[in-house]
Each structure stands twice: as C-alpha cells, then as structure tokens.
Motif scaffolding. Structure first.
Motif, mmCIF file in Angstrom:
data_model
loop_
_atom_site.group_PDB
_atom_site.id
_atom_site.type_symbol
_atom_site.label_atom_id
_atom_site.label_comp_id
_atom_site.label_asym_id
_atom_site.label_seq_id
_atom_site.Cartn_x
_atom_site.Cartn_y
_atom_site.Cartn_z
ATOM 1 N N VAL A 138 -38.103 -27.349 -39.651
ATOM 2 C CA VAL A 138 -38.946 -27.836 -39.437
ATOM 3 C C VAL A 138 -40.246 -28.565 -40.128
ATOM 4 C CG1 VAL A 138 -39.507 -25.639 -38.503
ATOM 5 C CG2 VAL A 138 -40.721 -25.739 -40.747
ATOM 6 N N TYR A 139 -39.564 -28.966 -41.878
ATOM 7 C CA TYR A 139 -39.610 -29.958 -43.146
ATOM 8 C C TYR A 139 -39.435 -31.515 -42.084
ATOM 9 C CZ TYR A 139 -41.889 -32.686 -46.636
ATOM 10 O OH TYR A 139 -42.577 -33.474 -47.542
ATOM 11 N N SER A 140 -38.336 -31.523 -41.712
ATOM 12 C CA SER A 140 -38.366 -32.952 -41.042
ATOM 13 C C SER A 140 -38.611 -33.149 -39.171
ATOM 14 C CB SER A 140 -36.853 -33.208 -40.538
ATOM 15 O OG SER A 140 -36.015 -32.274 -39.890
ATOM 16 N N LEU A 141 -38.664 -32.045 -39.015
ATOM 17 C CA LEU A 141 -39.488 -31.848 -37.447
ATOM 18 C C LEU A 141 -41.090 -31.970 -37.396
ATOM 19 C CD1 LEU A 141 -38.929 -30.731 -34.205
ATOM 20 C CD2 LEU A 141 -40.279 -28.790 -35.402
ATOM 21 N N PHE A 142 -41.700 -31.691 -38.384
ATOM 22 C CA PHE A 142 -42.960 -32.141 -37.991
ATOM 23 C C PHE A 142 -43.089 -33.659 -39.015
ATOM 24 C CE2 PHE A 142 -43.899 -26.973 -38.942
ATOM 25 C CZ PHE A 142 -43.975 -27.424 -37.476
ATOM 26 N N GLY A 143 -42.636 -33.990 -39.652
ATOM 27 C CA GLY A 143 -43.081 -35.006 -40.346
ATOM 28 C C GLY A 143 -42.571 -35.906 -39.038
ATOM 29 N N ALA A 144 -41.047 -35.387 -38.337
ATOM 30 C CA ALA A 144 -41.189 -36.397 -37.286
ATOM 31 C C ALA A 144 -42.485 -36.485 -36.201
ATOM 32 C CB ALA A 144 -40.687 -36.420 -36.583
ATOM 33 N N LEU A 145 -42.949 -35.604 -36.193
ATOM 34 C CA LEU A 145 -44.316 -35.686 -35.062
ATOM 35 C C LEU A 145 -45.215 -36.245 -35.735
ATOM 36 C CD1 LEU A 145 -46.735 -34.073 -32.929
ATOM 37 C CD2 LEU A 145 -46.917 -32.492 -34.595
ATOM 38 N N ALA A 146 -45.767 -36.286 -36.807
ATOM 39 C CA ALA A 146 -47.109 -37.007 -37.504
ATOM 40 C C ALA A 146 -46.650 -38.591 -37.970
ATOM 41 C CB ALA A 146 -47.208 -36.302 -39.239
ATOM 42 N N MET A 147 -45.527 -38.744 -38.047
ATOM 43 C CA MET A 147 -45.298 -40.658 -37.587
ATOM 44 C C MET A 147 -44.962 -40.588 -36.913
ATOM 45 S SD MET A 147 -44.199 -42.920 -39.953
ATOM 46 C CE MET A 147 -42.764 -42.728 -41.176
ATOM 47 N N ASP A 148 -44.587 -40.100 -35.453
ATOM 48 C CA ASP A 148 -44.822 -40.722 -33.760
ATOM 49 C C ASP A 148 -46.248 -40.644 -33.862
ATOM 50 O OD1 ASP A 148 -42.119 -40.211 -34.151
ATOM 51 O OD2 ASP A 148 -42.346 -39.071 -32.422
ATOM 52 N N VAL A 149 -47.243 -39.879 -34.521
ATOM 53 C CA VAL A 149 -48.857 -39.466 -33.644
ATOM 54 C C VAL A 149 -49.481 -40.480 -34.440
ATOM 55 C CG1 VAL A 149 -50.852 -38.649 -33.769
ATOM 56 C CG2 VAL A 149 -49.121 -37.242 -33.482
ATOM 57 N N VAL A 150 -49.485 -40.692 -35.774
ATOM 58 C CA VAL A 150 -49.677 -41.923 -36.498
ATOM 59 C C VAL A 150 -49.550 -43.177 -36.265
ATOM 60 C CG1 VAL A 150 -48.306 -41.985 -38.928
ATOM 61 C CG2 VAL A 150 -50.957 -42.294 -39.149
ATOM 62 N N SER A 151 -48.101 -43.958 -36.119
ATOM 63 C CA SER A 151 -47.491 -45.192 -36.014
ATOM 64 C C SER A 151 -48.111 -45.709 -34.509
ATOM 65 C CB SER A 151 -46.134 -45.386 -35.975
ATOM 66 O OG SER A 151 -45.638 -44.169 -35.108
ATOM 67 N N GLY A 152 -48.306 -44.464 -33.920
ATOM 68 C CA GLY A 152 -48.616 -44.889 -32.208
ATOM 69 C C GLY A 152 -50.351 -45.008 -32.537
ATOM 70 N N PHE A 153 -50.862 -44.742 -33.386
ATOM 71 C CA PHE A 153 -52.173 -44.270 -33.188
ATOM 72 C C PHE A 153 -52.519 -45.345 -33.622
ATOM 73 C CE2 PHE A 153 -56.584 -44.242 -35.583
ATOM 74 C CZ PHE A 153 -57.160 -43.445 -34.927
ATOM 75 N N GLU A 154 -52.413 -46.257 -34.608
ATOM 76 C CA GLU A 154 -52.212 -47.800 -35.729
ATOM 77 C C GLU A 154 -51.701 -48.566 -34.502
ATOM 78 O OE1 GLU A 154 -53.360 -47.799 -38.583
ATOM 79 O OE2 GLU A 154 -53.720 -45.279 -38.630
ATOM 80 N N LEU A 155 -50.626 -48.391 -34.248
ATOM 81 C CA LEU A 155 -49.658 -49.586 -33.648
ATOM 82 C C LEU A 155 -49.888 -49.892 -31.709
ATOM 83 C CD1 LEU A 155 -46.547 -49.832 -35.709
ATOM 84 C CD2 LEU A 155 -48.936 -51.009 -36.081
ATOM 85 N N GLY A 156 -50.588 -48.719 -31.134
ATOM 86 C CA GLY A 156 -50.075 -48.031 -29.732
ATOM 87 C C GLY A 156 -48.957 -47.775 -29.545
ATOM 88 N N SER A 157 -48.986 -46.555 -28.015
ATOM 89 C CA SER A 157 -48.214 -45.803 -28.189
ATOM 90 C C SER A 157 -47.260 -46.446 -27.973
ATOM 91 C CB SER A 157 -48.682 -44.603 -26.812
ATOM 92 O OG SER A 157 -49.451 -44.219 -27.181
#
Ligand code: HEM
Length: 492
Positions: A138-157
C-alpha cells in the motif's frame, strides 16, 4: 525531551525549543522569517517558490497568487474540477485494491518482486497461488494516488499522471525517493551534493527532472479549460522555470507526505490490537451512508465525508503519532529572544539565531497526550464522564500542541487537498473492505508494540519492526513497503 530537556543547543547558532506553547506562538504564529535551510528547496536553476521563500513580504505575494485555489471551499465547489478529480482517482484506487487483493485477479507482482523498491522484502511471487491472503503493497499504491491527485491538481486532470492505472510507471516514485535520500547533503551541505551523489542518485535526479519537464511542457501545450496552479502562476506573470519551481515543490511536498499518512493509518487499523477501531470506523460509515449495494458503489459526497467524527479522530491521532514531517521547521530570531530554561534561568538568544520546534516532540507532550507513544484515536472523542464544555476545552488544548501541517502563516498550502483526498479514500476503502496485515510479508504481533523512529532497526521480522518510521525529513516506513490484505467484511 526526557534525555536532553526542552531546550537544546544544536550548534553555536542553532537552538531547538519544545515543551512550551509560547515558542509555537512566537516562532510560527507571529511568523519569524524562515531559515536559509529552505533555500535548498529552490528548483530549476535556483528559482524561488512559496515554500523556499525566506522573507515574509515575498512569501505574502506568492501566497496571494495561489491560496484561492487551495481553500476548502474552492476544493468543495461544484464550479471547480477538484471534486471530480478526487472521485475519479479514488475510484481507480478501489479498482486496484479489489483486483489485486480482494480477488487477486491481477496480483501486485511488481512489488512482490520489489522491482521498484531496492529496500523492500516483498513477498514470494507465488504467494497468490498458495494462500488465501492476497496482499497489496500500500505504500506505493497510496504514493500513486497522491501523485495522480497532486499532479492533476497542479496541471489539469488530462496532464497529470496515471500511476494508479499503470503500475509500471510508478518507478518514478522510487526515483523521487532516491533523490530525497540525499536530504542531509541537500539541506546541510549543498555545495558537496555533487561529490556525495552516487551514479544511481545522479541518474535518479536526471530521470525526475526529465519527467517533470515533460509533464510541464505537455501542460503548457495542452492548456486545460479549468483553473490550475500552472495557469494561475502564468496569469501572475510567472512563466517557464519560474512557474516550474512552484509546481516541482508542490508535487514533491504533496505525494510522499500523503502516502505516509495513508499507509500508517491503514496499517494501524490492520493490526490485531486495533481491530475494534476498524470496526468502529466501518460502523460510522454504515450509519452515515448505509451499506454499499455492490462493489462499484462509491461514497462521493465530500461534505459528508469531511464531517465524519470517528474518521477525524483517526486522522488526528495518526498525524500525531506518525507525523509525516517530524523534525525541525527552522526559523530565525528577528530580535534578541528570551528562552526559559527548566531550572528557571532566562537566557536571551541573539538576533539571527536559528530556532525551531519539532512536531515529533510536541506531539508527545505527556501532560497533554497521556501515554503519548500509544495510538489511541479515542483521545480525540468525548469521554464518558466529560461534559461537552470540558471536551471542547481539552480538544482545543490538544490542537494547540499539534503541527502535522506546520503552524502559522507558513502552514501547509495543500492541507485541505490532502485531508479531503485522504478522507475520501479511507471512507471508500473501509466502507467496502476490511484489512489485515499480510501474513506472507512478516510475523504479525498481537501486542501493542509501539512503533519507533530509527534508521537501522536490529530486526525485520515482526510487523512493527517492518513499520519502523524512517528518521529523516519524512517518516516513511523504513523498508518503503507495507503489505496489507483486503477482503469483503462477512456481515456486509
Ligand atoms: C498529508 C499531506 C501533507 C503534509 C503532512 C504536509 C506537511 C506540511 C508541513 C509540515 C509544512 C510546513 C513545513 C515548514 O514550515 O517547514 C508544509 C508546507 C507546505 N506544503 Fe504541505 N503537506 C502535505 C501535503 C501537501 C500538498 C498536497 C501540497 C500541494 C498541493 C503541499 C504543499 C505545501 C506548500 C506549498 C507548503 C509551504 C507553504 C508556505 O510556506 O506558505 N503540501 N506542508
């Protein structure tokens, strides 16, 4: 604190002060300027950004540009895209847990073989054929979630990452970690960074930079209709590297911290000693949302999720014990500053002294948090013999001693995004599934063994040893992994 006392001189010009709320108020709420330590978080040719800016006036201008995007009301607003982004990503997270662990149709083989994690133990690659336990890391799984969210937020989905749906691309998180492992050199000896970095670190740094630049240039070409951080920075006259420095910092600040919180919270709920806490949380979800109709049913009402009382207690307690950033948040005394020593002596430290409070220590203030090493979410709830006034008063006092997101004007810009993301993910996960520590990973301990912070534990047999918190800038799990098994609860 027990060993060295509340006030510790770290070097001739640096002091650590804890054990008294007056320091939190003076240093952080009254906003002493940041120490030069933060300059090391400048990026892309030493370009400034909100986190790295030292002077209060410059910081104020940066904050004015960005803060409107990160308020809770902006995130919850139907006019913005963030709610949809969060719901889409949590949906993908749920699919991953279901397919990899609940049904094991698509096992987590990359992590079983530690393909992206040089520190991991992994589990036998044939584990899913032999046992009923179907773990997922789950550490890499939640890392994937967090990266997808923050990069989508900063740059657009459309310009953000898709690490949840493409596990092989998660190698980039390992590259970030490798660069972060140079924290000592980055912050304390930046001039020697290049000498200290091995070829592997240098390659990781190049990979991260290439990845960042390709994401930013893609977002510049493919301008989304919605308002993003990149568009807001451009509108304020910050272009190219001047804007990238902000984005790089937010993406760095936003992915590992969030993954650490989600990993430790789900791990704590999965320990045999905390089965009851997991049960209580699920009951709160059933009471609020009913039971799910089928596996694709989702909780999407962020306002309601945000108001869940037991979930809030879980998050508070987890960020107290497993605070993602445990160490000094250094500022500089703008004037000579009085310090009270425990024997009653008053000392005036000179102007220009580096001064800090450590979240790890104040979160363990025994007079405020009895048995501070224990993970007890109930300490955030009203006690049986406590009046409502006493309860509010106690909680207010506890919050004064908390700084998981920093304190004062320099407090975390992304806090609302991170908190809502974590709450939505946790609500959906535990509404559908129950979790246990994966038996194929390590020996599971049934006692309430506290989790320590260390850089080199003696053993790596038991789950609490595997989950030792790294003693670095962040408290990520020592082996960069946490294997949990998920199933549908029997009475659901
Ligand atoms: C659980 C997740 C997070 C935790 C625990 C966390 C923690 C913190 C802490 C402790 C600070 C203050 C550090 C200091 O003063 O030395 C901080 C600042 C900051 N964080 Fe976060 N953070 C999280 C998520 C995020 C996210 C998702 C973003 C971006 C979208 C973000 C962006 C920032 C920025 C820009 C600052 C500097 C604010 C300023 O100086 O005005 N963080 N964070």
């Amino acid at each position: 604190m027990t060993k060295y006392g509340n006030v510790v001189v770290l070097s001739p010009r640096e002091i650590s002060v804890n054990g008294d709320l007056v320091y939190l108020r003076d240093i952080y709420t009254k906003n002493f300027p940041k120490d030069r330590f933060y300059e090391n978080f400048r990026n892309h040719g030493f370009k400034d950004n909100i986190f790295a800016s030292l002077e209060n006036d410059r910081h104020k201008n940066y904050k004015k540009i960005l803060q409107g995007l990160y308020t809770k009301s902006a995130i919850l607003s139907d006019r913005n895209f963030t709610k949809d982004l969060l719901n889409d990503k949590v949906n993908l997270l749920m699919d991953q847990i279901y397919n990899s662990s609940v049904t094991a149709k698509n096992p987590d083989l990359i992590n079983a073989k530690c393909l992206h994690n040089e520190h991991g133990v992994g589990v036998a690659s044939t584990w899913y054929e032999k046992t009923k336990q179907k773990g997922i890391e789950v550490y890499s799984l939640f890392g994937a979630l967090a990266m997808d969210v923050v990069s989508g937020f900063e740059l657009g989905s459309e310009n953000g990452t898709s690490l949840l749906s493409t596990p092989k691309d998660r190698y980039i998180i390992a590259m970030f970690r490798r660069v972060a492992s140079m924290g000592f050199w980055t912050t304390l000896m930046p001039q020697l960074w290049n000498f200290a970095a091995t070829d592997t670190i240098l390659a990781a740094q190049q990979a991260v930079e290439k990845w960042q630049l390709s994401a930013y240039t893609k977002a510049e070409k493919n301008v989304p209709k919605v308002t993003t951080s990149l568009k807001t920075l451009n509108a304020a006259g910050l272009f190219k590297e001047s804007a990238y420095s902000f984005l790089t910092d937010n993406i760095f600040a936003g992915h590992e911290t969030t993954a650490i919180q989600l990993t430790y919270l789900t791990y704590e709920l999965s320990r045999p000693v905390h089965r009851e806490n997991q049960h209580k949380f699920r009951q709160e979800l059933y009471n609020t949302f009913g039971k799910p109709h089928d596996t694709n049913d989702r909780i999407t009402d962020l306002d309601k999720v945000d108001k869940l009382v037991y979930l809030d207690a879980l998050m508070n307690e987890n960020s107290r014990v497993h605070t993602s950033i445990p160490g000094a948040e250094p500022r500089v005394t703008p004037e000579p500053y009085p310090i009270n020593l425990e024997d009653g002596t008053k000392v005036i430290v000179p102007k220009g002294t580096t001064i800090s409070v450590q979240p790890y220590l104040i979160h363990r203030q025994e007079s405020v948090f009895p048995e501070p090493e224990k993970w007890v979410p109930e300490r955030w709830l009203q006690q049986p013999n406590e009046s409502i006034e006493e309860f509010h008063c106690r909680i207010k006092a506890q919050h004064k001693w908390m700084m998981p997101f920093g304190k004062g004007i320099r407090m975390c810009l992304g806090m609302n995004l991170a908190v809502l993301e974590m709450k939505l993910a946790l609500a959906n996960i535990y509404w559908h599934f129950e979790s246990k520590i994966c038996e194929d990973w390590c020996e599971i301990d049934c006692n309430d063994n506290h989790i320590k912070m260390d850089s080199e534990p003696k053993n790596r047999k038991k789950d609490y040893e595997m989950m030792t918190m790294m003693d670095t800038y962040t408290t990520r799990p020592l082996y960069d992994e946490c294997w949990l098994s998920w199933s549908i609860p029997e009475n659901s």
